[in-house]
Write a protein that holds these residues in place. Structure first.
Motif, mmCIF file in Angstrom:
data_model
loop_
_atom_site.group_PDB
_atom_site.id
_atom_site.type_symbol
_atom_site.label_atom_id
_atom_site.label_comp_id
_atom_site.label_asym_id
_atom_site.label_seq_id
_atom_site.Cartn_x
_atom_site.Cartn_y
_atom_site.Cartn_z
ATOM 1 N N ALA A 55 3.551 -44.048 26.260
ATOM 2 C CA ALA A 55 4.306 -43.049 25.503
ATOM 3 C C ALA A 55 4.533 -41.861 26.415
ATOM 4 O O ALA A 55 3.675 -41.512 27.227
ATOM 5 N N VAL A 56 5.696 -41.246 26.281
ATOM 6 C CA VAL A 56 6.029 -40.059 27.075
ATOM 7 C C VAL A 56 6.613 -39.009 26.155
ATOM 8 O O VAL A 56 7.370 -39.312 25.233
ATOM 9 N N GLY A 198 -4.376 -46.059 14.795
ATOM 10 C CA GLY A 198 -3.148 -46.574 14.199
ATOM 11 C C GLY A 198 -1.967 -45.660 14.452
ATOM 12 O O GLY A 198 -2.065 -44.724 15.244
ATOM 13 N N PRO A 199 -0.873 -45.961 13.744
ATOM 14 C CA PRO A 199 -0.737 -46.997 12.709
ATOM 15 C C PRO A 199 -0.506 -48.392 13.288
ATOM 16 O O PRO A 199 -0.296 -48.537 14.488
ATOM 17 N N ASP A 200 -0.576 -49.401 12.411
ATOM 18 C CA ASP A 200 -0.320 -50.798 12.793
ATOM 19 C C ASP A 200 -1.233 -51.269 13.923
ATOM 20 O O ASP A 200 -0.790 -51.969 14.840
ATOM 21 N N GLU A 201 -2.517 -50.930 13.835
ATOM 22 C CA GLU A 201 -3.431 -51.272 14.930
ATOM 23 C C GLU A 201 -3.474 -52.784 15.184
ATOM 24 O O GLU A 201 -3.369 -53.231 16.336
ATOM 25 N N ILE A 217 6.358 -47.023 23.039
ATOM 26 C CA ILE A 217 6.227 -46.986 21.581
ATOM 27 C C ILE A 217 6.727 -45.689 20.957
ATOM 28 O O ILE A 217 6.659 -45.535 19.742
ATOM 29 N N TYR A 218 7.238 -44.753 21.771
ATOM 30 C CA TYR A 218 7.575 -43.443 21.215
ATOM 31 C C TYR A 218 8.913 -42.935 21.710
ATOM 32 O O TYR A 218 9.233 -43.053 22.886
ATOM 33 N N ASP A 219 9.678 -42.373 20.783
ATOM 34 C CA ASP A 219 10.942 -41.719 21.119
ATOM 35 C C ASP A 219 10.744 -40.215 20.929
ATOM 36 O O ASP A 219 10.747 -39.702 19.804
ATOM 37 N N ALA A 220 10.522 -39.508 22.034
ATOM 38 C CA ALA A 220 10.214 -38.079 21.954
ATOM 39 C C ALA A 220 11.402 -37.265 21.459
ATOM 40 O O ALA A 220 11.219 -36.182 20.889
ATOM 41 N N ARG A 221 12.605 -37.773 21.647
ATOM 42 C CA ARG A 221 13.782 -36.997 21.244
ATOM 43 C C ARG A 221 13.904 -36.945 19.720
ATOM 44 O O ARG A 221 14.350 -35.953 19.158
ATOM 45 N N THR A 222 13.504 -38.031 19.043
ATOM 46 C CA THR A 222 13.529 -38.046 17.574
ATOM 47 C C THR A 222 12.130 -37.839 16.993
ATOM 48 O O THR A 222 11.981 -37.754 15.776
ATOM 49 N N GLU A 223 11.125 -37.781 17.882
ATOM 50 C CA GLU A 223 9.709 -37.641 17.485
ATOM 51 C C GLU A 223 9.290 -38.770 16.539
ATOM 52 O O GLU A 223 8.599 -38.555 15.535
ATOM 53 N N GLN A 224 9.702 -39.993 16.901
ATOM 54 C CA GLN A 224 9.391 -41.165 16.084
ATOM 55 C C GLN A 224 8.547 -42.164 16.867
ATOM 56 O O GLN A 224 8.832 -42.452 18.039
ATOM 57 N N LEU A 225 7.526 -42.681 16.207
ATOM 58 C CA LEU A 225 6.751 -43.810 16.723
ATOM 59 C C LEU A 225 7.449 -45.082 16.257
ATOM 60 O O LEU A 225 7.699 -45.248 15.052
ATOM 61 N N ARG A 292 9.277 -50.917 12.915
ATOM 62 C CA ARG A 292 8.568 -50.128 11.905
ATOM 63 C C ARG A 292 8.488 -48.700 12.456
ATOM 64 O O ARG A 292 7.957 -48.487 13.547
ATOM 65 N N ILE A 293 9.024 -47.751 11.731
ATOM 66 C CA ILE A 293 9.192 -46.391 12.245
ATOM 67 C C ILE A 293 8.284 -45.418 11.497
ATOM 68 O O ILE A 293 8.182 -45.463 10.268
ATOM 69 N N TYR A 294 7.632 -44.557 12.286
ATOM 70 C CA TYR A 294 6.720 -43.564 11.721
ATOM 71 C C TYR A 294 7.076 -42.179 12.252
ATOM 72 O O TYR A 294 7.479 -42.038 13.405
ATOM 73 N N LYS A 295 6.897 -41.188 11.393
ATOM 74 C CA LYS A 295 7.018 -39.788 11.807
ATOM 75 C C LYS A 295 5.776 -39.038 11.316
ATOM 76 O O LYS A 295 5.149 -39.453 10.348
#
Length: 310
Positions: A55-56, A198-201, A217-225, A292-295
């Motif tokens: 993740a970055v 987690g999530p989804d461990e 696993i991470y989109d820093a621009r949208t702050e979404q996992l 599966r998207i998390y914020k």
């Protein structure tokens, strides 16, 4: 361009012991890191990175302030940071395809670091120990070589790996540090443990156990996992493995059975059970082929959001 320590190119033709002696600063810094007790990092503001994930993000991130990973025995945890932009990447490498993985994390940090921004790329390597099969040493060498092959200068700042992360107890070797975290805002790196992974461990662990490549696993621009979509077939001999006692699982499914943390076997059993329950994730987990998207919610905890609302 080369891998540098205090502005001097690392001589990879020599053993790492020679490199440590040539740069005593590295040993001092490793000693300082090892002397710190592991901090328990709570889920608020945390992005936990599993094996073969990365993740970055940047200090501007309003959701994530800590990147972290643990349960590293022969694995190494790598933090790559650009001092100008503050862009920080954390990954958990196991030696599966080190050269390609280093290129991937280099690209990810550079994508947040405009070439006009002053600063330099710094790398921190933590993990491994003097294991019987010398898997840690092999991974250390692979990582040093891979960073040395990059087109940009990379400055090695923390080198707490293998012999510098080793302790011995009754003739058995163990890592001293199993996990670290990096504060994205302050750049502080410290030994850490994580009650929540987690999530989804289980889903993410299953992805690794079925041979996944390194995954962002991470989109820093949208702050979404973003987890998945992941696809695999029925796991070979899953019933056989679930029938085995703890000692058999530990002996056969670990790279370093004597050095694993206490929860290793229960974690593997949980992952195997998940694989048995989901032999075809394209049907049961990702029928729409969407991640599966998390914020982070207002409490700083991950909350799943519907993909059609994004």
């Amino acid at each position: 361009m080369p891998l540098l320590v205090n502005g001097v190119r690392v001589d990879l033709a020599r053993p790492t012991g020679d490199m440590i002696r040539a740069h005593p600063y590295l040993e001092e810094k490793a000693k300082l890191l090892r002397s710190q007790p592991a901090q328990t990092v709570e889920p608020k503001g945390l992005l936990y990175v599993q094996q073969r994930e990365f993740a970055v993000t940047t200090p501007k991130d309003g959701s994530v302030s800590i990147l972290g990973s643990d349960d590293a025995t022969t694995c190494h945890i790598v933090v790559l940071r650009h001092t100008g932009s503050g862009a920080t990447c954390l990954t958990h490498c196991d030696g599966s395809d080190t050269e390609a993985e280093v290129s991937l994390i280099m690209s990810s940090v550079k994508s947040f670091s405009n070439s006009t921004v002053c600063g330099r790329l710094e790398v921190h390597l933590v993990g491994g120990f003097n294991d019987d099969r010398q898997l840690s040493q092999k991974l250390t060498n692979q990582l040093l070589r891979a960073f040395d092959l990059q087109p940009e200068d990379v400055h090695l700042v923390t080198f707490c790996v293998t012999e510098l992360n080793d302790r011995e107890e009754q003739d058995i070797h163990f890592p001293i540090i199993y996990g670290i975290a990096v504060n994205v805002k302050t750049a502080e790196i410290f030994p850490a443990t994580f009650p929540e992974k987690g999530p989804d461990e289980d889903l993410r662990s299953a992805h690794v156990l079925t041979g996944a490549p390194l995954t962002n696993i991470y989109d820093a621009r949208t702050e979404q996992l973003r987890i998945g979509p992941y696809f695999w077939g029925p796991f070979p001999h899953v019933d056989f493995w679930l029938e085995q006692d703890d000692a058999q699982i530990l002996q056969n499914l670990s790279t370093s059975p004597l050095a694993e943390p206490p929860h290793f076997v229960s974690h593997i059993r949980s992952t195997l059970t998940f694989l048995k329950e989901h032999p075809f994730p394209s049907r049961s987990l990702f029928p729409d082929r969407k991640p599966r998207i998390y914020k982070k919610n207002e409490e700083g905890l991950w909350e799943q959001v519907c993909s059609d609302k994004i």
